[in-house]
Design a protein around this motif. Sequence first.
Motif, PDB file in Angstrom:
ATOM      1  N   ALA A   1     -32.285  69.095 -25.301  1.00 32.72           N
ATOM      2  CA  ALA A   1     -31.791  68.708 -26.511  1.00 32.72           C
ATOM      3  C   ALA A   1     -32.938  69.248 -27.737  1.00 32.72           C
ATOM      4  N   TYR A   2     -33.317  70.516 -27.536  1.00 29.25           N
ATOM      5  CA  TYR A   2     -34.324  71.134 -28.475  1.00 29.25           C
ATOM      6  C   TYR A   2     -33.592  71.322 -29.701  1.00 29.25           C
ATOM      7  N   PRO A   3     -34.296  71.198 -30.976  1.00 28.25           N
ATOM      8  CA  PRO A   3     -33.604  71.324 -32.152  1.00 28.25           C
ATOM      9  C   PRO A   3     -33.044  72.553 -32.321  1.00 28.25           C
ATOM     10  N   ASP A   4     -34.276  73.585 -31.853  1.00 33.83           N
ATOM     11  CA  ASP A   4     -33.643  75.012 -32.099  1.00 33.83           C
ATOM     12  C   ASP A   4     -32.734  75.680 -31.234  1.00 33.83           C
ATOM     13  N   GLU A   5     -31.841  74.694 -30.392  1.00 36.43           N
ATOM     14  CA  GLU A   5     -30.901  75.476 -29.580  1.00 36.43           C
ATOM     15  C   GLU A   5     -29.546  75.193 -30.074  1.00 36.43           C
ATOM     16  N   LYS A   6     -28.433  75.850 -29.796  1.00 39.65           N
ATOM     17  CA  LYS A   6     -27.158  75.784 -30.498  1.00 39.65           C
ATOM     18  C   LYS A   6     -26.554  74.522 -30.314  1.00 39.65           C
ATOM     19  N   GLN A   7     -27.082  73.736 -29.042  1.00 35.50           N
ATOM     20  CA  GLN A   7     -26.178  72.515 -28.735  1.00 35.50           C
ATOM     21  C   GLN A   7     -27.086  71.433 -28.086  1.00 35.50           C
ATOM     22  N   ILE A   8     -26.688  70.291 -27.702  1.00 40.34           N
ATOM     23  CA  ILE A   8     -27.654  69.382 -26.913  1.00 40.34           C
ATOM     24  C   ILE A   8     -26.516  69.567 -25.757  1.00 40.34           C
ATOM     25  N   GLN A   9     -27.028  69.557 -24.438  1.00 39.59           N
ATOM     26  CA  GLN A   9     -26.445  69.611 -23.223  1.00 39.59           C
ATOM     27  C   GLN A   9     -26.829  68.699 -22.368  1.00 39.59           C
ATOM     28  N   THR A  10     -25.671  67.906 -21.540  1.00 36.40           N
ATOM     29  CA  THR A  10     -25.961  67.148 -20.713  1.00 36.40           C
ATOM     30  C   THR A  10     -25.323  67.603 -19.445  1.00 36.40           C
TER      31      THR A  10
ATOM     32  N   ASN B   1     -39.809  68.528 -19.623  1.00 39.08           N
ATOM     33  CA  ASN B   1     -40.078  70.208 -19.667  1.00 39.08           C
ATOM     34  C   ASN B   1     -41.046  70.216 -20.999  1.00 39.08           C
ATOM     35  N   ALA B   2     -41.474  71.634 -21.197  1.00 37.03           N
ATOM     36  CA  ALA B   2     -42.321  71.592 -22.445  1.00 37.03           C
ATOM     37  C   ALA B   2     -41.878  71.052 -23.813  1.00 37.03           C
ATOM     38  N   LEU B   3     -42.674  70.966 -24.589  1.00 36.43           N
ATOM     39  CA  LEU B   3     -42.208  70.517 -25.814  1.00 36.43           C
ATOM     40  C   LEU B   3     -41.224  69.483 -25.777  1.00 36.43           C
ATOM     41  N   SER B   4     -41.525  68.258 -25.307  1.00 35.45           N
ATOM     42  CA  SER B   4     -40.718  67.317 -25.028  1.00 35.45           C
ATOM     43  C   SER B   4     -41.419  65.906 -25.130  1.00 35.45           C
TER      44      SER B   4
END
Length: 389
Positions: free
Chosen positions: A261-270, A205-208
């Motif tokens: 796993a974007y740093p500005d999101e609330k959590q890392i999701q799998t 995805n973008a910015l990855s």
Amino acid sequence: MDQLNRLEELFNRCMNEQATEAEVAELSYLMQQPENEGKARQLIAQAHDKVPEMELPVSTIAAITTAIFQAQETKPLVVRMEKRPFRWIRYAAAVVIILAAARGGFLWKSYKSKPLAHTQTVHDIMPGGDKALLTLADGSTIVLDSMGNKQIAQQGGTSIVKAAGGKLTYNAANNSNKVLYNKISTPRGGQFQVTLPDGTQVWLNALSSLRFPTIFNGNNRTVELTGEAYFEVQKDAAKPFLVKVGGMQIDVLGTSFDVMAYPDEKQIQTTLIEGLVKVSADGQAKVLQPGQQLQLQKDGKLDLLNTADIESAIAWKNGYFKFNQADLQTVMRQLARWYDVEVNFEGPIPDFRFVGELKRTAGLSTNLKILSYSQVNFKMEGNTITVTP
């Protein structure tokens, strides 16, 4: 007959299932005209109390509404849900029935009468596309979006081929032993697909970014991720596939899953689509079944969600945004990454949720206009969006 009377006549015919296809189309058009907004509100309010109580959760109502729009191939739907919705179940049921009858793009904006929000645009910003930068083992870089379809590099015994449709393929020779590391990175407004040396497919995805070896020679297949990616892992029981991301490790044999796993999101999701994965972080480990999502919180806690919204998790890969009770900040972060814009908030941020879909192929102004139906104001100046309640 004037427009308002015609609107009421057509509305009643649809509610009574008497409207022809041409009348349905006419109703859809009339309901979208700004001068008819007050009458449309009145008709929906009157219909609201005629709909029997439905014991359905909000998520189910939202899914039904979205499905109606998808089936009719109309424009995307965004519904604003207040934190404390007023008689939401009956209200939503009424809207679902009316929209099903009208097959149109009218969006009920609020139970109470409010002026339509304003979106000021000077220019449009086009959506992102297939853009990426490949960093080779020696530190040299190749801009992939400007590269033609051909072999673009050789890394040890592995050839790197740029194919059509934003795709990069690594072809490893069977007799190759030299392991080098490459990295593919997408900018804001970019996405790309890569086939790793073992045949594993990865969509970025973008910015990855994804760092990986040019050949998997050891007893495992380890890659490092930042941002978001969707994986379809080639099965190899002798060599588990490992993804390292943000203090978390995902152990895979052969499966499909999404990692955000974007740093500005609330959590890392799998989010697991098929197969089995084990997720480890800070001495904790959990095994995921298909349809489950694991969330690594900022404090290091692992939370398991048994009924994940898979469509929302992988919507980006399929060309759209999908929101299921997402707050405004979450919506705008996704738009900012895809359209390569900055977002500023002025005043208090409205506390409500969005449900529905937006097309990633649409221009930014189109999606902002749809969001503005929820009484949010947007102003675009250059590459900056200012959001006001």
